[in-house]
Design a protein around this motif. Structure first.
Motif, PDB file in Angstrom:
ATOM      1  N   MET A  50       0.846  -1.178   0.000  1.00 45.19           N
ATOM      2  CA  MET A  50       0.000   0.000   0.000  1.00 45.19           C
ATOM      3  C   MET A  50       0.887   1.236   0.000  1.00 45.19           C
ATOM      4  O   MET A  50       1.830   1.330   0.779  1.00 45.19           O
ATOM      5  CB  MET A  50      -0.911  -0.005   1.224  1.00 45.19           C
ATOM      6  N   LYS A  51       0.570   2.176  -0.881  1.00 44.57           N
ATOM      7  CA  LYS A  51       1.340   3.416  -0.992  1.00 44.57           C
ATOM      8  C   LYS A  51       0.553   4.580  -0.394  1.00 44.57           C
ATOM      9  O   LYS A  51      -0.558   4.867  -0.820  1.00 44.57           O
ATOM     10  CB  LYS A  51       1.651   3.729  -2.449  1.00 44.57           C
ATOM     11  N   ILE A  52       1.173   5.224   0.582  1.00 40.79           N
ATOM     12  CA  ILE A  52       0.564   6.375   1.240  1.00 40.79           C
ATOM     13  C   ILE A  52       1.331   7.625   0.824  1.00 40.79           C
ATOM     14  O   ILE A  52       2.556   7.661   0.897  1.00 40.79           O
ATOM     15  CB  ILE A  52       0.628   6.243   2.774  1.00 40.79           C
ATOM     16  N   LEU A  53       0.602   8.637   0.416  1.00 43.83           N
ATOM     17  CA  LEU A  53       1.196   9.934   0.105  1.00 43.83           C
ATOM     18  C   LEU A  53       0.759  10.911   1.182  1.00 43.83           C
ATOM     19  O   LEU A  53      -0.441  11.132   1.378  1.00 43.83           O
ATOM     20  CB  LEU A  53       0.736  10.429  -1.268  1.00 43.83           C
ATOM     21  N   VAL A  54       1.718  11.458   1.886  1.00 44.83           N
ATOM     22  CA  VAL A  54       1.442  12.448   2.930  1.00 44.83           C
ATOM     23  C   VAL A  54       1.860  13.806   2.379  1.00 44.83           C
ATOM     24  O   VAL A  54       3.011  13.996   1.991  1.00 44.83           O
ATOM     25  CB  VAL A  54       2.210  12.143   4.231  1.00 44.83           C
ATOM     26  N   ILE A  55       0.919  14.737   2.330  1.00 47.01           N
ATOM     27  CA  ILE A  55       1.176  16.085   1.806  1.00 47.01           C
ATOM     28  C   ILE A  55       0.948  17.083   2.931  1.00 47.01           C
ATOM     29  O   ILE A  55      -0.068  17.026   3.629  1.00 47.01           O
ATOM     30  CB  ILE A  55       0.242  16.416   0.628  1.00 47.01           C
ATOM     31  N   ASP A  56       1.881  18.008   3.085  1.00 45.60           N
ATOM     32  CA  ASP A  56       1.715  19.057   4.095  1.00 45.60           C
ATOM     33  C   ASP A  56       2.521  20.277   3.692  1.00 45.60           C
ATOM     34  O   ASP A  56       3.370  20.206   2.802  1.00 45.60           O
ATOM     35  CB  ASP A  56       2.142  18.556   5.475  1.00 45.60           C
ATOM     36  N   GLY A  57       2.242  21.369   4.339  1.00 42.71           N
ATOM     37  CA  GLY A  57       2.939  22.623   4.079  1.00 42.71           C
ATOM     38  C   GLY A  57       3.391  23.245   5.371  1.00 42.71           C
ATOM     39  O   GLY A  57       3.465  22.587   6.416  1.00 42.71           O
ATOM     40  N   GLN A  58       3.689  24.525   5.311  1.00 40.35           N
ATOM     41  CA  GLN A  58       4.163  25.291   6.451  1.00 40.35           C
ATOM     42  C   GLN A  58       5.282  24.532   7.156  1.00 40.35           C
ATOM     43  O   GLN A  58       6.276  24.225   6.524  1.00 40.35           O
ATOM     44  CB  GLN A  58       2.995  25.684   7.338  1.00 40.35           C
ATOM     45  N   GLY A  59       5.137  24.152   8.412  1.00 37.97           N
ATOM     46  CA  GLY A  59       6.206  23.444   9.124  1.00 37.97           C
ATOM     47  C   GLY A  59       6.105  21.931   9.071  1.00 37.97           C
ATOM     48  O   GLY A  59       6.937  21.230   9.625  1.00 37.97           O
ATOM     49  N   GLY A  60       5.061  21.416   8.433  1.00 37.76           N
ATOM     50  CA  GLY A  60       4.906  19.972   8.304  1.00 37.76           C
ATOM     51  C   GLY A  60       4.408  19.265   9.550  1.00 37.76           C
ATOM     52  O   GLY A  60       4.515  18.051   9.667  1.00 37.76           O
ATOM     53  N   ARG A  61       3.828  20.002  10.475  1.00 43.02           N
ATOM     54  CA  ARG A  61       3.413  19.420  11.758  1.00 43.02           C
ATOM     55  C   ARG A  61       2.373  18.311  11.594  1.00 43.02           C
ATOM     56  O   ARG A  61       2.467  17.255  12.227  1.00 43.02           O
ATOM     57  CB  ARG A  61       2.869  20.502  12.681  1.00 43.02           C
ATOM     58  N   ILE A  62       1.374  18.538  10.764  1.00 44.33           N
ATOM     59  CA  ILE A  62       0.318  17.536  10.594  1.00 44.33           C
ATOM     60  C   ILE A  62       0.870  16.303   9.886  1.00 44.33           C
ATOM     61  O   ILE A  62       0.663  15.174  10.334  1.00 44.33           O
ATOM     62  CB  ILE A  62      -0.889  18.135   9.848  1.00 44.33           C
ATOM     63  N   GLY A  63       1.593  16.511   8.801  1.00 48.30           N
ATOM     64  CA  GLY A  63       2.186  15.386   8.088  1.00 48.30           C
ATOM     65  C   GLY A  63       3.141  14.598   8.953  1.00 48.30           C
ATOM     66  O   GLY A  63       3.135  13.363   8.965  1.00 48.30           O
ATOM     67  N   ARG A  64       3.978  15.299   9.689  1.00 54.27           N
ATOM     68  CA  ARG A  64       4.913  14.641  10.608  1.00 54.27           C
ATOM     69  C   ARG A  64       4.154  13.803  11.625  1.00 54.27           C
ATOM     70  O   ARG A  64       4.495  12.646  11.889  1.00 54.27           O
ATOM     71  CB  ARG A  64       5.769  15.684  11.329  1.00 54.27           C
ATOM     72  N   GLY A  65       3.100  14.378  12.195  1.00 57.86           N
ATOM     73  CA  GLY A  65       2.313  13.660  13.195  1.00 57.86           C
ATOM     74  C   GLY A  65       1.657  12.408  12.633  1.00 57.86           C
ATOM     75  O   GLY A  65       1.641  11.358  13.285  1.00 57.86           O
ATOM     76  N   ILE A  66       1.121  12.503  11.427  1.00 54.47           N
ATOM     77  CA  ILE A  66       0.506  11.326  10.801  1.00 54.47           C
ATOM     78  C   ILE A  66       1.557  10.235  10.589  1.00 54.47           C
ATOM     79  O   ILE A  66       1.328   9.065  10.904  1.00 54.47           O
ATOM     80  CB  ILE A  66      -0.168  11.704   9.472  1.00 54.47           C
ATOM     81  N   ILE A  67       2.705  10.609  10.057  1.00 53.44           N
ATOM     82  CA  ILE A  67       3.762   9.625   9.805  1.00 53.44           C
ATOM     83  C   ILE A  67       4.229   8.981  11.103  1.00 53.44           C
ATOM     84  O   ILE A  67       4.382   7.758  11.182  1.00 53.44           O
ATOM     85  CB  ILE A  67       4.928  10.272   9.030  1.00 53.44           C
ATOM     86  N   GLU A  68       4.424   9.773  12.137  1.00 52.40           N
ATOM     87  CA  GLU A  68       4.825   9.217  13.436  1.00 52.40           C
ATOM     88  C   GLU A  68       3.796   8.211  13.944  1.00 52.40           C
ATOM     89  O   GLU A  68       4.162   7.141  14.446  1.00 52.40           O
ATOM     90  CB  GLU A  68       5.024  10.330  14.459  1.00 52.40           C
ATOM     91  N   GLN A  69       2.514   8.534  13.804  1.00 54.62           N
ATOM     92  CA  GLN A  69       1.457   7.635  14.259  1.00 54.62           C
ATOM     93  C   GLN A  69       1.410   6.357  13.420  1.00 54.62           C
ATOM     94  O   GLN A  69       1.167   5.270  13.942  1.00 54.62           O
ATOM     95  CB  GLN A  69       0.097   8.340  14.225  1.00 54.62           C
ATOM     96  N   LEU A  70       1.642   6.487  12.119  1.00 52.31           N
ATOM     97  CA  LEU A  70       1.659   5.296  11.259  1.00 52.31           C
ATOM     98  C   LEU A  70       2.802   4.368  11.638  1.00 52.31           C
ATOM     99  O   LEU A  70       2.620   3.154  11.759  1.00 52.31           O
ATOM    100  CB  LEU A  70       1.781   5.701   9.785  1.00 52.31           C
ATOM    101  N   VAL A  71       3.978   4.938  11.823  1.00 47.50           N
ATOM    102  CA  VAL A  71       5.145   4.137  12.206  1.00 47.50           C
ATOM    103  C   VAL A  71       4.900   3.476  13.560  1.00 47.50           C
ATOM    104  O   VAL A  71       5.126   2.271  13.736  1.00 47.50           O
ATOM    105  CB  VAL A  71       6.422   5.013  12.218  1.00 47.50           C
ATOM    106  N   LYS A  72       4.405   4.248  14.506  1.00 48.14           N
ATOM    107  CA  LYS A  72       4.111   3.735  15.849  1.00 48.14           C
ATOM    108  C   LYS A  72       3.064   2.623  15.800  1.00 48.14           C
ATOM    109  O   LYS A  72       3.138   1.652  16.551  1.00 48.14           O
ATOM    110  CB  LYS A  72       3.620   4.887  16.729  1.00 48.14           C
ATOM    111  N   GLY A  73       2.097   2.752  14.899  1.00 47.50           N
ATOM    112  CA  GLY A  73       1.011   1.776  14.779  1.00 47.50           C
ATOM    113  C   GLY A  73       1.367   0.537  13.977  1.00 47.50           C
ATOM    114  O   GLY A  73       0.530  -0.336  13.769  1.00 47.50           O
TER     115      GLY A  73
END
Length: 137
Positions: free
Chosen positions: A1-24
């Motif tokens: 499965m390929k996930i594309l995470v898109i974010d702007g500014q400081g990347g806080r939301i994208g970073r948080g999603i990726i951290e949660q995916l890795v943790k999960g």
């Protein structure tokens, strides 16, 4: 499965999603595309397998993704303080990928009927939806 995470500014939301995916325990491929280099860097540091910055990487990777995730503004031209170009928004909206979006009222998009949660709670829910999709639930 390929996930594309898109974010702007400081990347806080994208970073948080990726951290949660890795943790999960997400086992799929995570690609990060930032509207700027700071956002891309933050998402790569969080655990994305690869990343790029800008309009064309959004357009190219949106075609290949099974799921696209990020703040709700990624589907609206000129959102995220103007960082999302019309071409980026179009590429996300036109992609056949499932979109798992985090509601953020700062993009002048208000989701009527959404319960009031913290940004971290919305990020965790987005990650849970993606992990469940990977596991076929």
């Amino acid at each position: 499965m390929k996930i594309l995470v898109i974010d702007g500014q400081g990347g806080r939301i994208g970073r948080g999603i990726i951290e949660q995916l890795v943790k999960g325990g997400f086992n799929g491929e995570i690609t990060a595309v930032g509207t700027n280099s700071s956002a891309t860097e933050a998402m790569i540091k969080a655990g994305a397998a690869g990343g790029a910055t800008g309009e064309n990487p959004v357009a190219v990777n949106a075609r290949e993704a099974d799921i696209i995730t990020g703040p709700v503004g990624i589907i609206a031209a000129n959102s995220l303080m103007g960082e999302v170009t019309p071409r980026m928004a179009y590429a996300v909206a036109e992609s056949a990928a499932k979109k798992v979006l985090v509601p953020v009222n700062r993009c002048n998009i208000v989701m009527a009927g959404m319960e009031e949660l913290s940004l971290n709670e919305y990020i965790a829910r987005a990650a849970d939806i993606i992990i469940a999709a990977e596991r076929g639930k």
